[in-house]
Design a protein around this motif. Structure first.
Motif, PDB file in Angstrom:
ATOM      1  N   MET A   1     -36.085 -80.618  18.899  1.00  0.00           N
ATOM      2  CA  MET A   1     -37.480 -80.373  18.699  1.00  0.00           C
ATOM      3  C   MET A   1     -37.833 -79.016  19.293  1.00  0.00           C
ATOM      4  O   MET A   1     -37.677 -78.789  20.478  1.00  0.00           O
ATOM      5  CB  MET A   1     -38.286 -81.479  19.376  1.00  0.00           C
ATOM      6  N   LYS A   2     -38.288 -78.117  18.463  1.00  0.00           N
ATOM      7  CA  LYS A   2     -38.697 -76.796  18.920  1.00  0.00           C
ATOM      8  C   LYS A   2     -40.215 -76.724  18.887  1.00  0.00           C
ATOM      9  O   LYS A   2     -40.862 -77.365  18.079  1.00  0.00           O
ATOM     10  CB  LYS A   2     -38.104 -75.720  18.024  1.00  0.00           C
ATOM     11  N   THR A   3     -40.775 -75.922  19.773  1.00  0.00           N
ATOM     12  CA  THR A   3     -42.225 -75.737  19.798  1.00  0.00           C
ATOM     13  C   THR A   3     -42.550 -74.261  19.617  1.00  0.00           C
ATOM     14  O   THR A   3     -41.726 -73.388  19.872  1.00  0.00           O
ATOM     15  CB  THR A   3     -42.832 -76.231  21.118  1.00  0.00           C
ATOM     16  N   GLN A   4     -43.758 -74.019  19.180  1.00  0.00           N
ATOM     17  CA  GLN A   4     -44.228 -72.665  18.935  1.00  0.00           C
ATOM     18  C   GLN A   4     -45.710 -72.607  19.317  1.00  0.00           C
ATOM     19  O   GLN A   4     -46.413 -73.612  19.257  1.00  0.00           O
ATOM     20  CB  GLN A   4     -44.045 -72.334  17.462  1.00  0.00           C
ATOM     21  N   PHE A   5     -46.185 -71.423  19.705  1.00  0.00           N
ATOM     22  CA  PHE A   5     -47.589 -71.261  20.055  1.00  0.00           C
ATOM     23  C   PHE A   5     -48.459 -71.554  18.833  1.00  0.00           C
ATOM     24  O   PHE A   5     -48.208 -71.070  17.743  1.00  0.00           O
ATOM     25  CB  PHE A   5     -47.849 -69.839  20.564  1.00  0.00           C
ATOM     26  N   ASN A   6     -49.484 -72.351  19.030  1.00  0.00           N
ATOM     27  CA  ASN A   6     -50.403 -72.717  17.962  1.00  0.00           C
ATOM     28  C   ASN A   6     -51.578 -71.739  17.969  1.00  0.00           C
ATOM     29  O   ASN A   6     -52.425 -71.790  18.857  1.00  0.00           O
ATOM     30  CB  ASN A   6     -50.888 -74.153  18.170  1.00  0.00           C
ATOM     31  N   ARG A   7     -51.632 -70.850  17.002  1.00  0.00           N
ATOM     32  CA  ARG A   7     -52.693 -69.832  16.962  1.00  0.00           C
ATOM     33  C   ARG A   7     -54.062 -70.428  16.677  1.00  0.00           C
ATOM     34  O   ARG A   7     -55.082 -69.838  17.009  1.00  0.00           O
ATOM     35  CB  ARG A   7     -52.367 -68.795  15.898  1.00  0.00           C
ATOM     36  N   HIS A   8     -54.094 -71.582  16.071  1.00  0.00           N
ATOM     37  CA  HIS A   8     -55.362 -72.242  15.739  1.00  0.00           C
ATOM     38  C   HIS A   8     -55.567 -73.474  16.623  1.00  0.00           C
ATOM     39  O   HIS A   8     -55.989 -74.513  16.151  1.00  0.00           O
ATOM     40  CB  HIS A   8     -55.374 -72.631  14.263  1.00  0.00           C
ATOM     41  N   PHE A   9     -55.283 -73.313  17.927  1.00  0.00           N
ATOM     42  CA  PHE A   9     -55.381 -74.429  18.857  1.00  0.00           C
ATOM     43  C   PHE A   9     -56.788 -74.987  18.921  1.00  0.00           C
ATOM     44  O   PHE A   9     -56.983 -76.167  19.166  1.00  0.00           O
ATOM     45  CB  PHE A   9     -54.915 -74.017  20.253  1.00  0.00           C
ATOM     46  N   TYR A  10     -57.803 -74.154  18.692  1.00  0.00           N
ATOM     47  CA  TYR A  10     -59.188 -74.595  18.783  1.00  0.00           C
ATOM     48  C   TYR A  10     -59.579 -75.509  17.626  1.00  0.00           C
ATOM     49  O   TYR A  10     -60.654 -76.099  17.632  1.00  0.00           O
ATOM     50  CB  TYR A  10     -60.126 -73.389  18.830  1.00  0.00           C
ATOM     51  N   ARG A  11     -58.709 -75.674  16.642  1.00  0.00           N
ATOM     52  CA  ARG A  11     -58.968 -76.573  15.521  1.00  0.00           C
ATOM     53  C   ARG A  11     -58.367 -77.960  15.725  1.00  0.00           C
ATOM     54  O   ARG A  11     -58.516 -78.816  14.864  1.00  0.00           O
ATOM     55  CB  ARG A  11     -58.392 -75.992  14.231  1.00  0.00           C
ATOM     56  N   THR A  12     -57.701 -78.178  16.855  1.00  0.00           N
ATOM     57  CA  THR A  12     -57.020 -79.459  17.062  1.00  0.00           C
ATOM     58  C   THR A  12     -57.916 -80.436  17.810  1.00  0.00           C
ATOM     59  O   THR A  12     -58.766 -80.053  18.624  1.00  0.00           O
ATOM     60  CB  THR A  12     -55.720 -79.262  17.854  1.00  0.00           C
TER      61      THR A  12
END
Length: 59
Positions: A1-12
């Motif tokens: 499982m890889k993770t990446q920065f979520n640029r639209h974090f404010y939409r979650t």
């Protein structure tokens, strides 16, 4: 499982739940004891930080 920065974090949903948790904790600050303050701030902060990351599908 890889993770990446979520640029639209404010939409979650997780981000908004974290902000609501922090807002409620700041509203209840005068009546809470120190343990409940740390639990509220820790939970809200954890949810906000958690919203910054998203899972990446591996090919």
């Amino acid at each position: 499982m890889k993770t990446q920065f979520n640029r639209h974090f404010y939409r979650t949903l997780v981000f908004w739940l974290g902000l609501i948790c922090l807002g409620i904790e700041l509203y209840l600050w005068p009546v809470d004891d120190s343990f409940l303050r740390m639990v509220g701030l820790g939970t809200g902060g954890f949810l906000v930080v958690l919203s910054f990351w998203r899972e990446v599908e591996e090919d």
